[in-house]
Enzyme design. Sequence first.
Site, PDB file in Angstrom:
ATOM      1  NE  ARG A 245      63.533 -25.544 -19.131  1.00 48.37           N
ATOM      2  CZ  ARG A 245      63.062 -26.613 -18.488  1.00 48.37           C
ATOM      3  NH1 ARG A 245      63.210 -26.721 -17.172  1.00 48.37           N
ATOM      4  NH2 ARG A 245      62.489 -27.593 -19.157  1.00 48.37           N
ATOM      5  CD  GLU A 274      70.223 -26.060 -16.738  1.00 48.77           C
ATOM      6  OE1 GLU A 274      69.930 -27.175 -17.227  1.00 48.77           O
ATOM      7  OE2 GLU A 274      69.458 -25.423 -16.018  1.00 48.77           O
ATOM      8  CG  HIS A 293      67.782 -28.909 -14.877  1.00 48.98           C
ATOM      9  ND1 HIS A 293      67.649 -28.139 -16.010  1.00 48.98           N
ATOM     10  CD2 HIS A 293      66.520 -29.330 -14.586  1.00 48.98           C
ATOM     11  CE1 HIS A 293      66.383 -28.106 -16.388  1.00 48.98           C
ATOM     12  NE2 HIS A 293      65.670 -28.827 -15.527  1.00 48.98           N
TER      13      HIS A 293
HETATM   14  P1  NDP Z   1      52.448 -25.110 -15.746  1.00 47.70           P
HETATM   15  O1  NDP Z   1      52.152 -24.802 -17.160  1.00 47.70           O
HETATM   16  O2  NDP Z   1      51.458 -25.863 -14.948  1.00 47.70           O
HETATM   17  O3  NDP Z   1      52.786 -23.786 -14.954  1.00 47.70           O
HETATM   18  C1  NDP Z   1      53.484 -22.751 -15.549  1.00 47.70           C
HETATM   19  C2  NDP Z   1      53.104 -21.481 -14.870  1.00 47.70           C
HETATM   20  O4  NDP Z   1      53.857 -20.435 -15.474  1.00 47.70           O
HETATM   21  C3  NDP Z   1      51.625 -21.131 -15.036  1.00 47.70           C
HETATM   22  O5  NDP Z   1      51.025 -21.045 -13.795  1.00 47.70           O
HETATM   23  C4  NDP Z   1      51.668 -19.773 -15.710  1.00 47.70           C
HETATM   24  O6  NDP Z   1      50.758 -18.884 -15.114  1.00 47.70           O
HETATM   25  C5  NDP Z   1      53.059 -19.305 -15.375  1.00 47.70           C
HETATM   26  N1  NDP Z   1      53.415 -18.221 -16.269  1.00 47.70           N
HETATM   27  C6  NDP Z   1      53.383 -18.176 -17.612  1.00 47.70           C
HETATM   28  N2  NDP Z   1      53.692 -16.951 -18.040  1.00 47.70           N
HETATM   29  C7  NDP Z   1      53.920 -16.221 -16.936  1.00 47.70           C
HETATM   30  C8  NDP Z   1      54.288 -14.887 -16.704  1.00 47.70           C
HETATM   31  N3  NDP Z   1      54.457 -14.048 -17.723  1.00 47.70           N
HETATM   32  N4  NDP Z   1      54.451 -14.463 -15.429  1.00 47.70           N
HETATM   33  C9  NDP Z   1      54.285 -15.313 -14.395  1.00 47.70           C
HETATM   34  N5  NDP Z   1      53.916 -16.593 -14.555  1.00 47.70           N
HETATM   35  C10 NDP Z   1      53.745 -17.026 -15.806  1.00 47.70           C
HETATM   36  O7  NDP Z   1      53.849 -25.877 -15.781  1.00 47.70           O
HETATM   37  P2  NDP Z   1      54.522 -26.765 -14.631  1.00 47.70           P
HETATM   38  O8  NDP Z   1      54.165 -26.203 -13.308  1.00 47.70           O
HETATM   39  O9  NDP Z   1      54.262 -28.189 -14.894  1.00 47.70           O
HETATM   40  O10 NDP Z   1      56.070 -26.480 -14.942  1.00 47.70           O
HETATM   41  C11 NDP Z   1      56.583 -25.182 -14.839  1.00 47.70           C
HETATM   42  C12 NDP Z   1      58.002 -25.116 -15.333  1.00 47.70           C
HETATM   43  O11 NDP Z   1      58.867 -25.736 -14.398  1.00 47.70           O
HETATM   44  C13 NDP Z   1      58.294 -25.847 -16.642  1.00 47.70           C
HETATM   45  O12 NDP Z   1      57.940 -25.048 -17.752  1.00 47.70           O
HETATM   46  C14 NDP Z   1      59.775 -26.087 -16.560  1.00 47.70           C
HETATM   47  O13 NDP Z   1      60.458 -25.016 -17.149  1.00 47.70           O
HETATM   48  C15 NDP Z   1      60.059 -26.098 -15.066  1.00 47.70           C
HETATM   49  N6  NDP Z   1      60.469 -27.417 -14.572  1.00 47.70           N
HETATM   50  C16 NDP Z   1      61.698 -27.547 -13.992  1.00 47.70           C
HETATM   51  C17 NDP Z   1      62.080 -28.753 -13.460  1.00 47.70           C
HETATM   52  C18 NDP Z   1      63.407 -28.912 -12.823  1.00 47.70           C
HETATM   53  O14 NDP Z   1      63.958 -29.996 -12.890  1.00 47.70           O
HETATM   54  N7  NDP Z   1      63.936 -27.896 -12.180  1.00 47.70           N
HETATM   55  C19 NDP Z   1      61.223 -29.944 -13.526  1.00 47.70           C
HETATM   56  C20 NDP Z   1      59.961 -29.689 -14.162  1.00 47.70           C
HETATM   57  C21 NDP Z   1      59.605 -28.458 -14.664  1.00 47.70           C
HETATM   58  P3  NDP Z   1      49.428 -18.484 -15.895  1.00 47.70           P
HETATM   59  O15 NDP Z   1      48.631 -19.751 -15.966  1.00 47.70           O
HETATM   60  O16 NDP Z   1      48.828 -17.422 -15.081  1.00 47.70           O
HETATM   61  O17 NDP Z   1      49.872 -18.037 -17.248  1.00 47.70           O
HETATM   62  C1  DGY Z   2      61.294 -30.473 -17.272  1.00 47.04           C
HETATM   63  O1  DGY Z   2      60.648 -31.532 -17.357  1.00 47.04           O
HETATM   64  O2  DGY Z   2      60.999 -29.459 -17.890  1.00 47.04           O
HETATM   65  C2  DGY Z   2      62.456 -30.460 -16.324  1.00 47.04           C
HETATM   66  O3  DGY Z   2      63.232 -29.368 -16.403  1.00 47.04           O
HETATM   67  C3  DGY Z   2      63.207 -31.733 -16.217  1.00 47.04           C
HETATM   68  O4  DGY Z   2      62.382 -32.722 -15.716  1.00 47.04           O
END
Ligand code: NDP
Ligand code: DGY
Length: 328
Positions: A245, A274, A293
Amino acid sequence: MERSISIMKVFITRRIPQEGMKILSQAGVCKVSLWDSDEPVPRVELLKGVEGAHGLLCLLSDKIDTEVLDAAGPNLKVISTLSVGFDHMAMDEIKKRGVRVGYTPDVLTDATAELTVALLLATARRLPEGVVEVKNGGWSTWKPLWLCGYGLSGSTVGVIGLGRIGMAIARRLNPFGVKRLLYSGRTAKSYAAEVEGEYVPLDTLVSESDFVVVSCALTPETQGLCNKDFFSKMKNTAVFINTSRGAVVNQEDLYQALSSGQIACAGLDVTTPEPLPTDHPLLTLKNCVVLPHIGSATYSTRGIMAELSANNLLAGLQGTDMPSELKF
Ligand code: NDP
Ligand code: DGY
């Protein structure tokens, strides 16, 4: 005695792929009203549209706060977001009101990880610059140091947030010959063994990585995480990639780091705001690649996200198990 069958009311804040609409119309349990546009619903229409709704299907660009919840009123049982990220929703307020939340994890992991790798390679190997040079006549001849960038082979990659998407990125990057895969987050992950991931403090990751990839959730703790101090610890030759994000990054500090040569280059799929205004300073930099995005933007992924969000919504309306319920 006459039996009254009450059809529940659902508001959808945007046109969504047909796969999702079909599921809702075939279910026959709700009356759907839709903001029938590809553009975001104006706030005033959102507040009107949710009035008395039992279900709300929203997008990451809709701010779901107290005002929206108040406008919806006590009928509201479920909010289904067409996204895995849920930072656009006031989770405390939602919880207080006992509203269930559906989201779309897993189904977009591959598409987003793939886009992240594409952005990383495009940024590090300067593809957008090269394409422009070919078109504008800047390609005079083959030159030894022209448009040189940075390769993954033998490199150290640091992933901030080794969750579903972070892990999928790591799996895809390793075959490029990555030497060390570092990651940071709140806890070490046993599954990181598959990519030989080393759990390290954030400072270690930032200072030792040739590629820093941000794939964590946006939370109060990660907001502004990538700031002046963060960039000052990165190598001058390092590549910064963010597909999580925009608000995880302090963009003024990133601009300074890129324009001063503190870091080599950056690739962003997400920004604040955005869309990023076309006169934003980051867009003046050759060493910054900005995408609109599009992490999950493949036809099939968006279709599956729409199906999942429709099924989440129906389950929330009917009080049954959701395919993907956010537990919070
Ligand atoms: P997950 O919940 O699987 O992963 C999120 C990760 O964030 C976890 O590993 C968690 O680590 C980590 N996290 C949380 N707090 C912290 C912190 N303080 N410091 C470092 N790491 C931290 O979610 P996803 O992988 O499915 O998605 C991640 C993000 O990607 C979404 O929240 C969204 O914002 C973004 N996204 C963007 C997209 C795009 O189009 N660009 C598409 C899809 C998603 P821990 O478990 O150790 O807390
Ligand atoms: C999400 O799902 O959070 C992405 O940013 C868009 O797919």
